[in-house]
Design an enzyme around this catalytic site. Structure first.
Site, PDB file in Angstrom:
ATOM      1  N   GLU A   1      37.568   3.838  71.967  1.00  0.00           N
ATOM      2  CA  GLU A   1      38.759   4.263  71.235  1.00  0.00           C
ATOM      3  C   GLU A   1      39.973   3.469  71.710  1.00  0.00           C
ATOM      4  OE1 GLU A   1      39.274   8.494  71.465  1.00  0.00           O
ATOM      5  OE2 GLU A   1      37.371   8.931  70.484  1.00  0.00           O
TER       6      GLU A   1
ATOM      7  N   HIS B   1      40.285  11.071  66.406  1.00  0.00           N
ATOM      8  CA  HIS B   1      40.445  11.949  67.559  1.00  0.00           C
ATOM      9  C   HIS B   1      41.548  12.990  67.310  1.00  0.00           C
ATOM     10  CE1 HIS B   1      39.479  12.003  72.111  1.00  0.00           C
ATOM     11  NE2 HIS B   1      39.781  13.206  71.707  1.00  0.00           N
TER      12      HIS B   1
END
Length: 528
Positions: free
Chosen positions: A260, A278
């Site tokens: 990420e 997220h």
């Protein structure tokens, strides 16, 4: 005044809480690793979310740092091992975004079952593909929950409300807890084989990494749907992409990814995949909750010693902290007493037992034991404290045990520390005088009543006439004033102990003179 750095974006209300509690606070977001290392030495506390990386290198420059507070659950961005070694408390807010994350998992499940993102995009493109988007009902489906802690149990509760059948795998889930929340507790292999939908709510560890592996997907029911709103790395993304392409897995919804920010993935090109960046904790309520919680927790710790939701040390509530404080000081002092004598004899510690009697037996003894170990390890290891002392003891092969006695004690409260070395077992016991002042009451089984003092001399000798006079004369000739003088003996003419409070630290010459006295077995300086 304690000083805290907020290095990630938090609610302004957190800043106000710190200031209202009497904690100085600076907000500096978007710092590079080098910038953070350059300034972190000024701060007692560091409040973060997921962007700041608290690495070993950062911690090495954080000379005053006492606590790292993560506003949220995951602490993957904190080097817990290095923080613990340096005695820095790491705490999070495990309950602040539990509902939000659980609701996001339920939303992903609905989106996946009814293909809502694809249907929305198609309709907005001017199409009307009613027959293309054939969904499935959730009612009656088997939901497999992997990880049934705070978030997983909320997901299970919501799913039961949707008339789903919920099975759960969690090594820490008890049979009673499973019955209470209405789920069927089963093994992981059974869950994977039975579930129509699998949702993940477990931390990322060596044991859980790729828990949804290529093999697990192959053993799953054809048409299964996978949801991950927990941590990236729980699912083998390449294997999942292949299973989706083959049709063995009907769909997947992911809020977290192995890397990420996730800029590219084999999953992004697949229509039967729902992806979000997220967002599990991204609600107004959750952001406010975790920010307020971490500000309160860090303030409590810095101002009162209360420890909440710590990853690397026992918790001490704000209510218990004042009550435990004198007991912790007693345990620390007793540990320091034993540690200094052991160090003076150059002995290796093999085992430590801490016993609690009377009022002490009814307390939360975990922080008391940590305080005792901090005192014990302090003379051997610079920087030992309640956070790292248990780890330091473990790393040195020291066996630590607690014994809680449910029996009347001669004292209202009593703590005894026994240290086993290569050559002997030494015990020291203490109590609290007037409920708050630590006092020694026993050394090596010999009754000796003495308060702890800044400078002390501990002497063991044979109980014969003339010793006290000669001992006093040595101190007098050295110009050392005696504040208090405490004696104890096992029996007349046998082993005796002399514990003296003095006004200054004795020099090596004075110690040599004391050790040279007839009848002296051991003489060691103590400092508290």
């Amino acid at each position: 005044m304690p000083k805290v750095l907020i290095s990630d974006k938090l609610s302004p209300a957190a800043v106000e809480i710190f200031r209202a509690r009497g904690v100085e606070v600076d907000v500096k977001t978007g710092l590079s690793a080098a910038d953070l290392r350059a300034i972190i030495g000024e701060y007692d506390g560091l409040a973060i979310r997921s962007a700041t990386k608290v690495t070993k290198e950062v911690l090495e420059t954080a000379t005053n740092l006492k606590v790292v507070g993560r506003a949220g659950i995951g602490v993957d961005n904190v080097d817990i091992k290095s923080a613990t070694a340096r005695g820095v408390v790491v705490m999070n807010t495990p309950n602040g975004n539990a509902i939000t994350t659980a609701e996001h998992a339920i939303a992903m499940m609905f989106a996946l079952a009814r293909q809502i993102p694809e249907a929305s995009a198609s309709t907005k493109a001017g199409k009307w593909e009613k027959n293309r988007f054939m969904g499935v009902e959730l009612t009656g489906k088997v939901l497999g929950v992997i990880g049934c802690g705070n978030i997983g149990s909320i997901v299970a509760d919501r799913a039961i409300g949707l008339k789903m059948r919920v099975v759960a795998y969690d090594p820490y889930l008890t049979d009673k807890r499973a019955r209470d929340i209405g789920v069927e507790k089963i093994e992981l292999a059974d869950l994977i084989a039975r579930a129509d939908i699998i949702t993940l709510h477990t931390p990322l560890t060596d044991q859980t990494r790729n828990i949804i592996s290529r093999d697990a997907l192959a053993r799953a029911k054809k048409g299964v749907r996978i949801i991950n709103c927990a941590r990236g790395g729980l699912v083998d993304e390449a294997a999942l992409a292949e299973a989706l392409k083959s049709g063995h897995v009907a769909g997947a919804a992911l809020d977290v990814f192995e890397v990420e920010p996730a800029k590219e993935s084999p999953l992004f090109a697949l229509e039967n995949v729902v992806c979000t960046p997220h967002l599990g904790a991204s609600t107004t309520e959750a952001q406010e909750n975790v920010a307020l919680q971490i500000a309160e927790q860090m303030s409590d710790f810095l101002l009162t010693g209360a420890v909440s939701n710590a990853i690397n040390m026992p918790s001490v509530s704000a209510e218990d902290a004042p009550r435990l404080k004198p007991y912790m000081e007693l345990c620390r002092s007793l540990g320091a007493f034993a540690g200094q004598l052991t160090t003076a004899q150059h002995s290796a510690i093999k085992a430590v037992t801490i016993e609690y009697e009377g009022a002490a037996a009814g307390l939360n003894t975990k922080p008391l034991t940590a305080a005792a170990l901090a005192g014990l390890m302090g003379p051997m290891m610079e920087g030992a404290n309640m956070v790292n002392a248990p780890v330091l003891a473990h790393d040195r092969g020291i066996e630590v045990s607690e014994t809680i006695h449910d029996r009347p004690s001669e004292y209202q409260t009593l703590v005894r520390i026994s240290v086993v070395t290569d050559t002997q077992t030494r015990g020291v016991a203490g109590t609290l005088f007037a409920g708050s002042r630590p006092r020694i009451v026993e050394i090596k089984g010999i009754p000796v009543e003495a308060d702890f003092a800044r400078h002390m001399l501990y002497v063991t000798n044979q109980d014969k006439p003339g010793f006290i006079g000669r001992f006093g004369a040595v101190l007098s000739e050295a110009g050392i004033n005696i504040a208090t003088f405490h004696l104890g003996r096992a029996e007349a003419g046998g082993d005796a102990i002399c514990l003296v409070s003095i006004d200054e630290e004795p020099s090596e010459e004075v110690l040599k003179a004391v050790r040279a006295l007839p009848l002296v077995v051991q003489a060691a300086p103590l400092s508290f």
